[in-house]
Write a protein that holds these residues in place. Structure first.
Motif, PDB file in Angstrom:
ATOM      1  N   GLY A 114      -9.109  -9.927 -30.620  1.00  0.00           N
ATOM      2  CA  GLY A 114      -8.199  -8.885 -31.069  1.00  0.00           C
ATOM      3  C   GLY A 114      -8.143  -8.652 -32.571  1.00  0.00           C
ATOM      4  N   LYS A 115      -9.058  -9.249 -33.298  1.00  0.00           N
ATOM      5  CA  LYS A 115      -9.096  -8.969 -34.748  1.00  0.00           C
ATOM      6  C   LYS A 115      -9.561  -7.534 -34.977  1.00  0.00           C
ATOM      7  N   ASP A 116      -9.517  -7.100 -36.214  1.00  0.00           N
ATOM      8  CA  ASP A 116      -9.915  -5.746 -36.582  1.00  0.00           C
ATOM      9  C   ASP A 116     -11.352  -5.457 -36.110  1.00  0.00           C
ATOM     10  N   ASN A 117     -11.504  -4.330 -35.398  1.00  0.00           N
ATOM     11  CA  ASN A 117     -12.782  -4.000 -34.782  1.00  0.00           C
ATOM     12  C   ASN A 117     -13.708  -3.163 -35.664  1.00  0.00           C
ATOM     13  N   THR A 118     -13.234  -2.817 -36.872  1.00  0.00           N
ATOM     14  CA  THR A 118     -14.001  -1.883 -37.708  1.00  0.00           C
ATOM     15  C   THR A 118     -15.445  -2.345 -37.910  1.00  0.00           C
ATOM     16  N   GLU A 119     -15.579  -3.615 -38.212  1.00  0.00           N
ATOM     17  CA  GLU A 119     -16.905  -4.164 -38.506  1.00  0.00           C
ATOM     18  C   GLU A 119     -17.784  -4.133 -37.244  1.00  0.00           C
ATOM     19  N   ILE A 120     -17.164  -4.456 -36.094  1.00  0.00           N
ATOM     20  CA  ILE A 120     -17.907  -4.480 -34.824  1.00  0.00           C
ATOM     21  C   ILE A 120     -18.400  -3.078 -34.473  1.00  0.00           C
ATOM     22  N   ILE A 121     -17.544  -2.080 -34.678  1.00  0.00           N
ATOM     23  CA  ILE A 121     -17.940  -0.707 -34.360  1.00  0.00           C
ATOM     24  C   ILE A 121     -19.035  -0.240 -35.318  1.00  0.00           C
ATOM     25  N   LYS A 122     -18.903  -0.627 -36.583  1.00  0.00           N
ATOM     26  CA  LYS A 122     -19.921  -0.261 -37.576  1.00  0.00           C
ATOM     27  C   LYS A 122     -21.283  -0.858 -37.172  1.00  0.00           C
ATOM     28  N   THR A 123     -21.281  -2.131 -36.811  1.00  0.00           N
ATOM     29  CA  THR A 123     -22.524  -2.790 -36.383  1.00  0.00           C
ATOM     30  C   THR A 123     -23.075  -2.128 -35.123  1.00  0.00           C
ATOM     31  N   GLY A 124     -22.185  -1.820 -34.174  1.00  0.00           N
ATOM     32  CA  GLY A 124     -22.609  -1.174 -32.931  1.00  0.00           C
ATOM     33  C   GLY A 124     -23.298   0.149 -33.202  1.00  0.00           C
ATOM     34  N   LYS A 125     -22.714   0.930 -34.100  1.00  0.00           N
ATOM     35  CA  LYS A 125     -23.316   2.223 -34.436  1.00  0.00           C
ATOM     36  C   LYS A 125     -24.668   2.040 -35.120  1.00  0.00           C
ATOM     37  N   GLU A 126     -24.733   1.043 -35.992  1.00  0.00           N
ATOM     38  CA  GLU A 126     -26.013   0.785 -36.676  1.00  0.00           C
ATOM     39  C   GLU A 126     -27.096   0.400 -35.666  1.00  0.00           C
ATOM     40  N   LEU A 127     -26.714  -0.432 -34.688  1.00  0.00           N
ATOM     41  CA  LEU A 127     -27.699  -0.873 -33.699  1.00  0.00           C
ATOM     42  C   LEU A 127     -28.169   0.298 -32.837  1.00  0.00           C
ATOM     43  N   LEU A 128     -27.236   1.150 -32.428  1.00  0.00           N
ATOM     44  CA  LEU A 128     -27.638   2.302 -31.616  1.00  0.00           C
ATOM     45  C   LEU A 128     -28.499   3.252 -32.438  1.00  0.00           C
ATOM     46  N   ASP A 129     -28.169   3.373 -33.702  1.00  0.00           N
ATOM     47  CA  ASP A 129     -28.966   4.194 -34.603  1.00  0.00           C
ATOM     48  C   ASP A 129     -30.394   3.645 -34.694  1.00  0.00           C
ATOM     49  N   GLN A 130     -30.470   2.329 -34.834  1.00  0.00           N
ATOM     50  CA  GLN A 130     -31.772   1.648 -34.900  1.00  0.00           C
ATOM     51  C   GLN A 130     -32.577   1.877 -33.611  1.00  0.00           C
ATOM     52  N   MET A 131     -31.893   2.037 -32.496  1.00  0.00           N
ATOM     53  CA  MET A 131     -32.554   2.292 -31.209  1.00  0.00           C
ATOM     54  C   MET A 131     -32.847   3.783 -31.014  1.00  0.00           C
ATOM     55  N   GLY A 132     -32.558   4.588 -32.033  1.00  0.00           N
ATOM     56  CA  GLY A 132     -32.818   6.024 -31.928  1.00  0.00           C
ATOM     57  C   GLY A 132     -31.796   6.746 -31.074  1.00  0.00           C
ATOM     58  N   LEU A 133     -30.564   6.230 -31.023  1.00  0.00           N
ATOM     59  CA  LEU A 133     -29.559   6.795 -30.124  1.00  0.00           C
ATOM     60  C   LEU A 133     -28.312   7.262 -30.868  1.00  0.00           C
ATOM     61  N   SER A 134     -28.471   7.661 -32.121  1.00  0.00           N
ATOM     62  CA  SER A 134     -27.262   8.016 -32.892  1.00  0.00           C
ATOM     63  C   SER A 134     -26.524   9.201 -32.274  1.00  0.00           C
ATOM     64  N   ASP A 135     -27.248  10.065 -31.556  1.00  0.00           N
ATOM     65  CA  ASP A 135     -26.569  11.226 -30.950  1.00  0.00           C
ATOM     66  C   ASP A 135     -26.103  10.951 -29.516  1.00  0.00           C
TER      67      ASP A 135
END
Ligand SMILES: Nc1ncnc2c1ncn2[C@@H]1O[C@H](COP(=O)(O)OP(=O)(O)OP(=O)(O)O)[C@@H](O)[C@H]1O
Ligand SMILES: [Mg+2]
Length: 250
Positions: A116-137
């Motif tokens: 339950g800690k702040d999720n900002t960092e987790i969401i940022k990492t998640g977006k970066e990983l999806l971006d890296q997989m070519g899935l930003s859209d």
């Protein structure tokens, strides 16, 4: 120090020995492909490494820490769950959570583990990983809105989000139409270029030869041959390996 040391793993199902004493080690940054005929025990070996099966014998050590010893008492479920985090697993059938978006699939486990800690960092990492997989859209799409290749790339991002020491793939492209195979192999190749430590069970011999550092040929529950990928695939030393490879080229 090797990142992974597997020592004399054995596994029986109903008195049938499926894994018959497997030992190997790998270094950080290495990619190893496991090849071999259907039923030779490739999936069972990966499941043993991820503690989805409990080996009957053997020792599994990651970064010098003995995570599994068949002769030691059985771990409590929470200890086992923690140990499992050393390995990431990407399955043939993607196994995404259908009720969550791509981004939620990637961030769910890290969020649960963060208490339950702040999720900002987790969401940022998640977006970066999806971006890296070519899935930003595609971040807010649900699995049913994605192609098989896209779903598998979400599954890879999801496995990476937990920062495993070793990422394991079990035939990551065999459920995909041929035209979607390339996009998944491409991201795995990029991970190899970035020196992600990986074990990849695959039937794609050209891919194994070009992307893996080493190839393990499994036959009937043992490692029959292991060596530099190009040597094992272009010039195997064992007759059985030759037979297997030539049967694929027919
Ligand atoms: N839970 C289980 N109970 C009983 N037998 C099992 C179980 N899991 C696997 N086996 C048997 O172990 C053998 C090896 O299976 P495994 O799935 O590891 O092979 P594989 O090399 O991954 O094959 P494939 O290339 O078809 O995926 C098979 O004979 C299978 O039927
Ligand atoms: Mg299998």
């Amino acid at each position: 120090m090797p990142i992974l040391e597997v020592s004399n793993i054995k596994k029986k199902f109903d008195n049938n020995e499926i894994i018959k004493g497997i030992s190997f080690s790998m270094e950080e940054g290495q990619a190893i492909s496991i090849i071999g005929s259907s039923g030779s025990g490739k999936t069972t070996l990966l499941r043993c490494l991820n503690f989805l099966e409990r080996p009957d014998e053997g020792i599994i050590t990651v970064r010098g820490e003995r995570l599994f010893d068949a002769s030691a008492p059985i771990d409590k479920p929470d200890v086992l769950r923690e140990k499992r985090l050393h390995f990431g697993m990407v399955f043939q059938q993607f196994n995404l959570f259908p009720q969550y978006t791509a981004l939620e699939n990637v961030t769910l486990a890290p969020s649960l583990l963060s208490d339950g800690k702040d999720n900002t960092e987790i969401i940022k990492t998640g977006k970066e990983l999806l971006d890296q997989m070519g899935l930003s859209d595609r971040m807010s799409n649900y699995p049913h809105q994605l192609s098989g290749g896209q779903q598998q790339r979400v599954a890879i991002a999801r496995a990476l989000a937990l920062k495993p020491d070793i990422l394991c793939f079990d035939e990551p492209t065999s459920a995909l139409d041929p035209e979607l195979t390339g996009e998944v192999l491409r991201v795995i190749r990029e991970l190899a270029d970035k020196k992600t430590t990986m074990i990849i069970v695959t039937h794609e011999m050209a891919f194994a030869r070009d992307v893996a550092d080493e190839v393990i040929f499994m036959d009937d529950g043992v490692i029959l041959e292991k060596g530099p990928a190009k040597e094992v695939i272009n010039n195997p030393t064992k007759e059985r390996t030759r037979q297997f490879l030539s049967s694929l080229n027919k």
